[in-house]
Scaffold this active site. Structure first.
Site, mmCIF file in Angstrom:
data_model
loop_
_atom_site.group_PDB
_atom_site.id
_atom_site.type_symbol
_atom_site.label_atom_id
_atom_site.label_comp_id
_atom_site.label_asym_id
_atom_site.label_seq_id
_atom_site.Cartn_x
_atom_site.Cartn_y
_atom_site.Cartn_z
ATOM 1 N N PRO A 10 0.917 -1.306 0.006
ATOM 2 C CA PRO A 10 0.172 0.089 0.020
ATOM 3 C C PRO A 10 0.859 1.249 -0.065
ATOM 4 C CG PRO A 10 -0.213 -1.170 2.286
ATOM 5 C CD PRO A 10 0.587 -2.151 1.281
ATOM 6 N N ASN A 11 0.279 2.304 -0.704
ATOM 7 C CA ASN A 11 0.720 3.590 -0.763
ATOM 8 C C ASN A 11 2.201 3.671 -1.665
ATOM 9 O OD1 ASN A 11 -1.383 4.698 0.806
ATOM 10 N ND2 ASN A 11 -0.426 3.933 2.529
ATOM 11 N N ARG A 18 4.793 11.061 -2.428
ATOM 12 C CA ARG A 18 4.579 10.749 -0.992
ATOM 13 C C ARG A 18 5.736 11.007 -0.172
ATOM 14 N NH1 ARG A 18 4.087 5.276 2.029
ATOM 15 N NH2 ARG A 18 3.377 5.998 4.072
ATOM 16 N N TYR A 23 10.777 8.698 1.524
ATOM 17 C CA TYR A 23 10.855 7.754 0.601
ATOM 18 C C TYR A 23 11.452 7.815 -0.675
ATOM 19 C CZ TYR A 23 7.258 6.167 4.054
ATOM 20 O OH TYR A 23 6.634 5.548 4.723
ATOM 21 N N ASN A 75 8.234 -5.498 -1.108
ATOM 22 C CA ASN A 75 8.089 -4.159 -0.040
ATOM 23 C C ASN A 75 6.658 -4.246 0.560
ATOM 24 O OD1 ASN A 75 7.858 -1.833 1.135
ATOM 25 N ND2 ASN A 75 9.106 -0.636 -0.213
ATOM 26 N N ALA A 78 2.891 -0.651 4.843
ATOM 27 C CA ALA A 78 2.419 -0.808 6.034
ATOM 28 C C ALA A 78 2.011 -2.195 6.619
ATOM 29 C CB ALA A 78 1.230 0.242 6.235
ATOM 30 N N GLU A 99 12.717 -9.118 1.724
ATOM 31 C CA GLU A 99 11.919 -8.024 2.387
ATOM 32 C C GLU A 99 12.847 -6.681 2.033
ATOM 33 O OE1 GLU A 99 10.176 -6.410 6.507
ATOM 34 O OE2 GLU A 99 11.261 -8.256 6.530
ATOM 35 N N HIS A 101 12.630 -2.277 2.336
ATOM 36 C CA HIS A 101 12.086 -1.178 2.603
ATOM 37 C C HIS A 101 12.782 -0.136 2.517
ATOM 38 C CE1 HIS A 101 8.899 -3.259 5.105
ATOM 39 N NE2 HIS A 101 10.043 -3.946 5.272
ATOM 40 N N ARG A 108 12.390 5.189 12.650
ATOM 41 C CA ARG A 108 11.002 5.690 12.644
ATOM 42 C C ARG A 108 10.319 5.483 14.041
ATOM 43 N NH1 ARG A 108 8.621 5.196 7.022
ATOM 44 N NH2 ARG A 108 7.436 6.888 7.541
#
Length: 147
Positions: A10-11, A18, A23, A75, A78, A99, A101, A108
């Site tokens: 998502p996103n 964004r 990012y 990735n 969320a 994985e 990111h 964070r």
């Protein structure tokens, strides 16, 4: 020739606009185009998939079980911190995955420090921006070629 699947959660379709300070400024289409070209240079193919819906990601992962996909790059966005369903799908198909990111999740918010995937992943690339995708692809190719 190996087939590799890239899944973005998502996103991530909003990359480039964004929170570019977190990012980066590169959009997802550019990342995917660069990766497909890199895979091609190594005589492999890369399929790309992005969804904001957990069930669509689960369905996509499940289709890999009866396909020629040899490695997955994911990735989860969320869903990293919440999706037991995606975790279970990855466990069910028995295909290795990395994985990825873009940001350093450990620098964070506390809730981002927990991943439902890191302990079952063949490896994790965290905090390297878009370059992390390239490194993940090259590492996946190296693993595939070792088999």
């Amino acid at each position: 020739m190996a087939n590799i699947l890239l899944i973005n959660g998502p996103n991530l379709n909003l990359l480039g606009t964004r929170e570019p300070d977190v990012y980066g400024e590169m959009n997802l289409d550019t990342i995917e185009d660069n990766l497909m070209e890199l895979a091609k240079q190594h005589t492999h193919s890369l399929d790309c998939f992005q969804s904001n819906a957990e069930h669509e990601i689960v369905n996509k992962i499940q289709t890999c079980q009866n396909s020629d996909i040899q490695f997955i790059l994911i990735n989860p966005g969320a869903f990293t911190h919440s999706s037991i369903a995606i975790r279970d799908a990855l466990l069910a198909i028995n295909i290795p995955f990395f994985e990825i990111h873009l940001s350093n999740v450990f620098s964070r918010e506390d809730f981002r420090h927990k991943s439902y995937f890191s302990d079952i992943a063949a490896g994790c690339l965290i905090g390297l921006g878009a370059h992390g995708y390239e490194l993940a692809l090259l590492a996946a190719i190296k693993k595939i070629e070792q088999y």
